[in-house]
Design an enzyme around this catalytic site. Sequence first.
Site: not given
Length: 319
Positions: A145, A148-149
Site C-alpha cells: 500500500c 499507507c507506506d
Amino acid sequence: MTQHVKVLIAGSGPAGLTAAVYAARAQLRPVVVEGEPSSTGDQPGGQLMLTTDVENYPGFPDGILGPELMTAMRSQAARFGADIVTRKVTKVRFDSSPFGVWTSDAATREPDYEAEVVIIATGARALMLGVPGEDRLLGYGVSTCATCDGFFFRGQHIAVVGGGDSALEEALFLTRFASKVTVVHRRDRLRASRIMQERAFSHPGVEFLWTQQVAEVLGNGKVTGVRLRHSTTGEERELPVTGLFVAIGHRPNTAVFHGQVELDQQGYIVTREGTATSVNGVFACGDVQDEIYRQAVTAAGSGCMAAIDAERWLEARGS
Ligand code: NAP
C-alpha cells in the site's frame, strides 16, 4: 445448537469492528465472527495486522502500529458488549430469513447462527508474489500500500512490481517521496490502461525494467534489494532498493458468498444506497465492497454506515 442473533458481523478489520462498536452501542448485541489465523495469511484484524506504522489514521498525531490500532478497536467493540468469536465463516444461507451462518468448527447440518441481519466485512487480500524474503520483510520495506507506506521512503530508490493500473498508480504516487521508482514487470508490455501508461512513461521519476520477475527479496531486518530473474533467459541480477511495493492485484474475500449475494466481475460485493447488498437485510462494508479507496479510515467509515443501515432496517421491520 443454533444461536439466534440480531446482528452477525463477519470480519474484524476496521470495517467489521467499527460496525460492531456502533451495533453494540445501539443495543443490538452483535456477534463478530472475527476470523482465524491461517497459513495463507488470514488473521483476525485484517490487513492492518500486516503493517507497521499507520500515520494516516486520524487521531494519532505520532502514528500507531497497525496491530495496536486493531487491538484497540477490538477492545472498544468488546467494551460495549460485542461478542467476538475466533472462528471463520465457512458457509452462509441468505435465501430465507433469518439467515444461516456456519462457522469453522461446525460439523453440523444446522447453522451455528441464525441472524436477522448479516454485515459482511471480510475484507480483501493483496495478492503476493510468494518468493523468499517477501513474508519475512513485509512491513520492513515490503509493502502492498503506497498510500499507507510511501511516506517512509523519502529520497530512496524503490521498486514496484506489477504491470496493471494498480502498479502504475502506486508508482506515480511514490514519485512524491522516492528519489527513483523502478517498475518491474514480468512481460514486455503493460496491462494498465493507456492513460496510466502515458502518465507513467512521461514521468521522469519512473523507470521500467521489462520481462523481469522478482525472484527474492533481499535484506536482513529491512529490504536492501531484490534479486531479479529474466522471464525468458532466466538470467539473474540484483537491484539495490530499500522498498518493494507489490501491486499485482487484490482479491476480495468473498468465496463463501458466491451465489448468495450479488458480486461484481472482480468478486467484490455490489452495494447500493449506502451499504445495502442485493439481499434485503445483508449489508457490506470495507474492502470487500471497495476496490477504489481501500483505506482503514474509509473502511471504518463504511462500517459505521453498515451498522446504522442495519439498525434502521431492523427498526423498519419492527424487530
Ligand atoms: P491487474 O489488472 O490484474 O494487473 C495485475 C498485474 O500484476 C499484471 O500486470 C500482471 O502481469 C501482474 N502480475 C500478476 N501476478 C504476478 C506475479 N505473480 N508476478 C509478477 N507480476 C504479476 O490488477 P490491478 O492492477 O490491481 O487492477 C485490478 C483492476 O482494478 C483493473 O480492472 C484495473 O483497471 C482497476 N484499477 C483501476 C485503477 C485506476 O483506474 N486508477 C487503479 C487501480 C486498479 P501480466 O500483465 O503479465 O498478467
